[in-house]
Design an enzyme around this catalytic site. Structure first.
Site, PDB file in Angstrom:
ATOM      1  N   ASP A 175       0.573  -1.281  -0.133  1.00 38.24           N
ATOM      2  CA  ASP A 175      -0.047  -0.488  -0.233  1.00 38.24           C
ATOM      3  C   ASP A 175       0.637   1.268  -0.029  1.00 38.24           C
ATOM      4  O   ASP A 175       0.669   2.042  -1.069  1.00 38.24           O
ATOM      5  CB  ASP A 175      -0.853   0.247   1.021  1.00 38.24           C
ATOM      6  CG  ASP A 175      -2.168  -0.665   0.505  1.00 38.24           C
ATOM      7  OD1 ASP A 175      -2.011  -0.745   0.069  1.00 38.24           O
ATOM      8  OD2 ASP A 175      -2.669  -1.227   2.206  1.00 38.24           O
ATOM      9  N   ASP A 194       8.253   3.676   8.677  1.00 37.80           N
ATOM     10  CA  ASP A 194       7.369   3.403  10.330  1.00 37.80           C
ATOM     11  C   ASP A 194       6.585   1.839  10.024  1.00 37.80           C
ATOM     12  O   ASP A 194       6.767   1.923  11.179  1.00 37.80           O
ATOM     13  CB  ASP A 194       6.573   4.733   9.971  1.00 37.80           C
ATOM     14  CG  ASP A 194       4.953   3.718   9.198  1.00 37.80           C
ATOM     15  OD1 ASP A 194       4.765   3.475   8.296  1.00 37.80           O
ATOM     16  OD2 ASP A 194       4.431   4.782   9.419  1.00 37.80           O
ATOM     17  N   CYS A 214       0.207   5.040  12.097  1.00 37.26           N
ATOM     18  CA  CYS A 214       0.059   5.687  10.505  1.00 37.26           C
ATOM     19  C   CYS A 214      -1.912   6.406  10.548  1.00 37.26           C
ATOM     20  O   CYS A 214      -1.277   7.326   9.829  1.00 37.26           O
ATOM     21  CB  CYS A 214       0.127   4.355   9.954  1.00 37.26           C
ATOM     22  SG  CYS A 214       0.966   3.327   8.982  1.00 37.26           S
TER      23      CYS A 214
END
Length: 272
Positions: free
Chosen positions: A115, A121, A261
């Site tokens: 994605d 992260d 996120c």
């Protein structure tokens, strides 16, 4: 200029955004409202705004607060982000806007993190200056193993902006998790959003946690062995923080990403 004249203040960078990859590779096709979010938040908070034209998402960078930035080539050098810029030009922009002096480029992000094209992260973050946490696996048959070893090699053979060798803390990923038929059918698809298919391996990583004042909010995926190990490693790495595991993190990863996120910490103004 005196210290009082150069008083430090919080400011926000309004990066450009294209749904993690644009019309062909992005997660959905209309991101016009997303482009207004940073401006609105900064207006509400009465914080100075620095607009930027390059495509960049918050999860694609990690900084240590002392001049070092972590990122991945898989994401920032992807042709679906800023094909008009080369690596040196992207580095120059990061240095100018983030106040960093050194960029550490990991080749790739977490296996399966399609994605975001390998956001850092999900792969690696600073625990504090000089110490990083790396998404790791001991399983040599896991396709993430090659990526983890690759990143470990880069981190082992570099220094940060202060010239320090990095201490690398391995944070083992959960065993492979896959989206079930029930989970896939329960996700609401809007318009041309990227489909969520049963059998897809979930991009699950314990590195995707949130820093709070005195606390760490960490994902838990229902894999008892590695969930408990993650809490142990994070507690050891952050002895002055309370580490809290969130059991519902699997629900978040079904839509992509995880706790880090979907959050955004606001840094404190450093004391002089």
């Amino acid at each position: 200029m005196t210290k009082s004249q150069s008083e430090q203040r919080i400011a926000g960078i309004d990066w450009n955004f294209n749904s993690w990859g644009g019309i062909e590779d992005g997660c959905y096709q209309d991101w016009s409202q997303d482009l207004l979010v940073a401006r609105k938040i900064l207006e509400i908070e009465k914080i100075s705004r620095f607009p930027q034209s390059i495509i960049l998402e918050g999860g694609s960078i990690h900084v240590d607060g002392e001049g070092t930035c972590l990122t991945t080539e898989e994401c920032l050098l992807n042709s679906n982000r800023n094909p008009q810029l080369n690596k040196e030009q992207i580095e120059d922009t990061l240095k100018a806007y983030l106040g960093v002096h050194k960029i550490i480029w990991l080749p790739r992000g977490l296996y399966g993190d399609d994605d975001t094209n390998g956001h850092v992260d999900n792969m690696c973050c600073f625990a504090r200056p000089g110490v990083v946490l790396l998404s790791w696996t001991d399983d040599e048959t896991d396709p993430h193993y090659e990526r983890a070893v690759e990143a470990f090699s880069v981190l082992s053979n570099t220094t940060d902006a202060k010239g320090r060798k990095l201490e690398i803390v391995k944070l083992h990923v959960p065993g492979p998790l896959y989206m079930t038929e029930e989970e896939a059918s329960g996700i609401s698809q809007v318009g041309e959003a990227k489909p969520r298919l049963a059998g897809t391996r979930l991009a699950a990583s314990y590195v995707n946690f949130y820093f709070a004042n005195g606390g760490i909010i960490a994902p838990q995926f229902g894999d008892k062995k590695w969930d408990e190990e993650a809490i142990r490693v994070l507690s050891q790495t952050f002895p002055s923080h309370q580490v809290v595991g969130v059991e519902g993190a699997r629900e978040i990863v079904l839509g992509g990403g995880n706790i880090h996120c979907i959050t955004q910490q606001q840094p404190a103004i450093p004391h002089q």
